[in-house]
Scaffold this motif. Structure first.
Motif, PDB file in Angstrom:
ATOM      1  N   CYS A   1      44.194  17.149 -21.418  1.00 44.61           N
ATOM      2  CA  CYS A   1      44.630  15.831 -21.907  1.00 44.61           C
ATOM      3  C   CYS A   1      43.610  14.741 -21.581  1.00 44.61           C
ATOM      4  O   CYS A   1      43.972  13.582 -21.379  1.00 44.61           O
ATOM      5  CB  CYS A   1      45.977  15.461 -21.270  1.00 44.61           C
ATOM      6  N   VAL A   2      42.346  15.124 -21.472  1.00 43.14           N
ATOM      7  CA  VAL A   2      41.344  14.110 -21.107  1.00 43.14           C
ATOM      8  C   VAL A   2      41.027  13.214 -22.302  1.00 43.14           C
ATOM      9  O   VAL A   2      41.289  13.573 -23.456  1.00 43.14           O
ATOM     10  CB  VAL A   2      40.028  14.755 -20.592  1.00 43.14           C
ATOM     11  N   GLY A   3      40.430  12.071 -22.023  1.00 46.49           N
ATOM     12  CA  GLY A   3      40.102  11.111 -23.078  1.00 46.49           C
ATOM     13  C   GLY A   3      38.931  11.584 -23.929  1.00 46.49           C
ATOM     14  O   GLY A   3      38.054  12.319 -23.464  1.00 46.49           O
ATOM     15  N   THR A   4      38.957  11.160 -25.194  1.00 47.52           N
ATOM     16  CA  THR A   4      37.816  11.417 -26.080  1.00 47.52           C
ATOM     17  C   THR A   4      37.412  10.056 -26.663  1.00 47.52           C
ATOM     18  O   THR A   4      37.655   9.786 -27.843  1.00 47.52           O
ATOM     19  CB  THR A   4      38.206  12.407 -27.206  1.00 47.52           C
ATOM     20  N   PRO A   5      36.840   9.184 -25.805  1.00 44.91           N
ATOM     21  CA  PRO A   5      36.581   7.805 -26.243  1.00 44.91           C
ATOM     22  C   PRO A   5      35.542   7.707 -27.350  1.00 44.91           C
ATOM     23  O   PRO A   5      34.723   8.605 -27.529  1.00 44.91           O
ATOM     24  CB  PRO A   5      36.075   7.116 -24.962  1.00 44.91           C
ATOM     25  N   SER A   6      35.597   6.584 -28.069  1.00 45.74           N
ATOM     26  CA  SER A   6      34.643   6.345 -29.165  1.00 45.74           C
ATOM     27  C   SER A   6      33.265   6.046 -28.616  1.00 45.74           C
ATOM     28  O   SER A   6      33.124   5.356 -27.617  1.00 45.74           O
ATOM     29  CB  SER A   6      35.060   5.096 -29.938  1.00 45.74           C
ATOM     30  N   LYS A   7      32.257   6.565 -29.310  1.00 47.22           N
ATOM     31  CA  LYS A   7      30.891   6.110 -29.023  1.00 47.22           C
ATOM     32  C   LYS A   7      30.602   4.953 -29.977  1.00 47.22           C
ATOM     33  O   LYS A   7      31.392   4.692 -30.897  1.00 47.22           O
ATOM     34  CB  LYS A   7      29.910   7.257 -29.240  1.00 47.22           C
ATOM     35  N   LYS A   8      29.475   4.294 -29.775  1.00 48.90           N
ATOM     36  CA  LYS A   8      29.179   3.085 -30.567  1.00 48.90           C
ATOM     37  C   LYS A   8      29.253   3.300 -32.075  1.00 48.90           C
ATOM     38  O   LYS A   8      29.837   2.526 -32.810  1.00 48.90           O
ATOM     39  CB  LYS A   8      27.785   2.558 -30.200  1.00 48.90           C
ATOM     40  N   GLU A   9      28.680   4.413 -32.537  1.00 49.18           N
ATOM     41  CA  GLU A   9      28.594   4.606 -33.986  1.00 49.18           C
ATOM     42  C   GLU A   9      29.914   5.102 -34.592  1.00 49.18           C
ATOM     43  O   GLU A   9      30.020   5.242 -35.803  1.00 49.18           O
ATOM     44  CB  GLU A   9      27.425   5.554 -34.330  1.00 49.18           C
TER      45      GLU A   9
END
Ligand code: UDX
Length: 422
Positions: free
Chosen positions: A82-90
Motif C-alpha cells: 500500500c505504498v505511495g506512487t506519487p507523481s513526478k513532475k512530468e
C-alpha cells in the motif's frame, strides 16, 4: 489469516485496521518510526473518521505496527502493498517505493518455505505488477511466479473522510491475478463483504482503478463546464445538475460543480494515465480536457472576485483549505492555488480551516491564520469559501460579500452571495 500491510498511509492504515476488525491477525509495516509508535499507542497517524475507535478496538490484539518488513513478511501468509506512487513532475508516477518494497519482500521470502502472496493496492499503471512487482520479487528471492509466490492486484476505492465506512461497504471488489491460488486467497479475505467480486487479469485490475477515477473526474469537469456556461446565462447549475442526475443512466453523484477536484488520487491518476497513453502513442484528448478544465476552475472564482473590486490590498477571508471536508489532507487542494493567485494580486488574506492550518502554515508561513471562521469574517471585506465544512453554513456573514466555491448553502444563503457556477 495472517496478513502484513506494507505502507501505512491512508490506504494502508484503513486496510490494516479494517482487516484486523474483520478478524485477521495484521502486522502493519512502515518506515516512519513515529507513525509506528503512534499506531501501537492507538493514536491514528491521519485524521479519518472512525479510525481512532477502530485502533482502540484492534491494537494490540489484532493489529501491531513495526518497521521490520522482513519479520512481518515471514510471520504472515500474505502481504498487501500500500505504498505511495506519487507523481513526478512530468505526470508519470514514481515507482521507487514500490520497487524497494518488492525488493525487500523478495529478500524476505528467499528464506520462506511456504508460498507467500503479495497483493498490490497502490495505484499502478497497467503492466506494473508484471514488470515491477513480479520481476523484482523474482530477482531478489530466486523464486518463480506463480509456483513459488503469488501476485495479485486489488485496487482500492476508498474516499478520504469516509474510508472506514467504504472499507466495510464496498460497491465491488476487484481481484486481478493470473494465479488461481492468489485469487482464491483474496476471495477468502473478502468473503464476508456483501458485494460483487470481479476477477480479472492483473492489467485489467490496474486499469479499472484508472478508468474509475478518470470517469469520476470527468463527471466533475463536465459539470463544472456546464456550470461555467450556466453562469453566463445566469441560470442555476444546481437545478440543471439535479435535472440531469435524475436520469438513472447518469445518477446524481459527482455532479456537484465548484472549484474543481483535488486530493491524492484524481489529479495524479488522470495525469498518469494521460502520460502513459501518450507514451503508448495515443492522444487522450478527453482526459487532457478534464485536467485543463480542472486547472482553470479555481481561476473562475478569482474572475468573479475581480468583477467586484480590484484585489490589491483588499482584505479577503479564506474559509477552508483542505481539498474536501472531512479530511486534513491538502494535497492538490484548489484552495492552495487560489491563495497563490491572491498573493500575486497583493490581496491581504485572513485564513481559517478547522483541520489543516498547521500543514498550510508550513507552505505559506507568513499569512494571517485566525483560530475561528467568525474572526475571519470580522477581519475581511470579502469571504471566499474553498472547502465545504459544515460549520461554514451556520455563520453570520452580515452584509459581507461571500463567494462560494463549494456549493455550501442549501437553503438560507448569506445576504450578499455569489456562487462560482450558480
Ligand atoms: C477518490 C475516489 O472517490 C476514491 O474511490 C479513490 O480511491 C481515491 O480518490 P477522494 O480523493 O478521497 O476519493 O475524494 P472524492 O470524494 O472522490 O472527491 C475528490 C475531489 O472531487 C474533491 O476535491 C471533491 O471536492 C471533488 N468533487 C467530488 C467535486 O468537485 N464534485 C463532486 O460532485 C464530487
Amino acid at each position: 489469516m495472517k496478513i502484513s500491510v506494507i505502507g501505512l498511509g491512508y490506504v494502508g492504515m484503513c486496510q490494516a485496521a479494517g482487516l484486523a476488525k474483520s478478524g485477521h491477525d495484521v502486522i502493519g509495516v512502515d518506515i516512519d518510526k513515529k507513525k509506528i509508535e503512534n499506531i501501537n499507542n492507538k493514536i491514528p497517524p491521519i485524521y479519518e473518521k472512525g479510525l481512532k475507535e477502530l485502533l482502540i478496538d484492534v491494537v494490540p490484539d489484532k493489529l501491531q505496527a513495526t518497521n521490520n518488513l522482513k519479520e512481518a513478511v515471514l510471520k504472515t501468509d500474505l502481504s498487501f502493498i500500500c505504498v505511495g506512487t506519487p507523481s513526478k513532475k512530468e505526470g508519470s508516477m514514481s515507482m521507487v517505493q514500490l520497487k524497494n518494497v518488492a525488493r525487500d519482500i523478495g529478500r524476505a521470502i528467499k528464506q520462506k518455505e511456504s508460498k507467500h502472496y503479495v497483493i498490490t493496492k497502490s495505484t499502478i499503471v497497467p503492466g506494473t505488477s508484471e514488470e515491477i512487482v513480479i520481476k523484482t520479487i523474482e530477482e531478489h528471492s530466486g523464486k518463480k511466479f506463480p509456483d513459488d509466490f503469488g501476485v495479485g492486484m486489488n485496487p482500492e476505492f476508498l474516499r478520504e473522510g469516509t474510508a472506514i465506512i467504504d472499507f466495510f461497504n464496498p460497491d465491488r471488489i476487484v481481484i486481478g491475478s493470473s494465479d488461481k491460488d492468489t485469487v482464491e486467497i483474496a476471495e477468502k479475505i473478502y468473503r464476508e463483504f456483501n458485494c460483487a467480486i470481479l476477477k480479472t487479469s492483473l492489467k485489467e485490475a490496474e486499469m479499472i482503478k484508472y478508468a474509475s477515477n478518470a470517469l469520476l473526474a470527468t463527471k466533475i469537469s463536465f459539470i463544472n463546464e456546464i456550470g461555467n456556461i450556466c453562469k453566463k446565462y445566469n441560470i442555476n447549475t444546481n437545478l440543471v445538475a439535479e435535472g440531469v442526475g435524475l436520469d438513472s443512466r447518469i445518477s446524481p453523484k459527482f455532479l456537484r460543480s465548484g472549484i474543481g477536484f483535488g486530493g491524492s488520487c484524481f489529479p495524479k491518476d488522470v495525469n498518469a494515465i494521460v502520460y502513459k497513453a501518450t507514451e503508448l502513442g495515443y492522444n487522450p484528448r478527453l482526459l487532457r480536457a478534464v485536467l485543463e478544465v480542472n486547472r482553470d476552475q479555481p481561476l473562475k472564482l478569482l474572475e468573479i472576485l475581480e468583477n467586484h473590486c480590484p484585489l490589491k490590498n483588499k482584505k479577503i477571508g479564506v474559509l477552508g483549505l483542505t481539498f474536501k471536508a472531512g479530511t486534513d489532507d491538502i494535497r492538490e487542494s484548489p484552495a492552495l492555488n487560489t491563495i497563490k493567485e491572491l498573493l500575486m494580486e497583493e490581496a491581504e488574506l485572513y485564513i481559517y480551516d478547522p483541520k489543516a492550518m498547521g500543514k498550510v502554515k508550513k507552505i505559506f508561513p507568513h499569512l494571517n491564520y485566525l483560530d475561528s471562521a467568525e474572526k475571519v469574517i470580522k477581519k475581511s471585506e470579502i469571504i471566499l469559501i474553498l472547502t465545504e465544512w459544515d460549520e461554514f453554513k451556520e455563520l453570520d456573514y452580515g452584509k459581507k460579500l461571500v463567494i462560494d466555491g463549494k456549493n455550501v448553502f442549501n437553503h438560507s444563503k448569506p445576504e450578499n452571495y455569489e456562487g462560482i457556477c450558480w
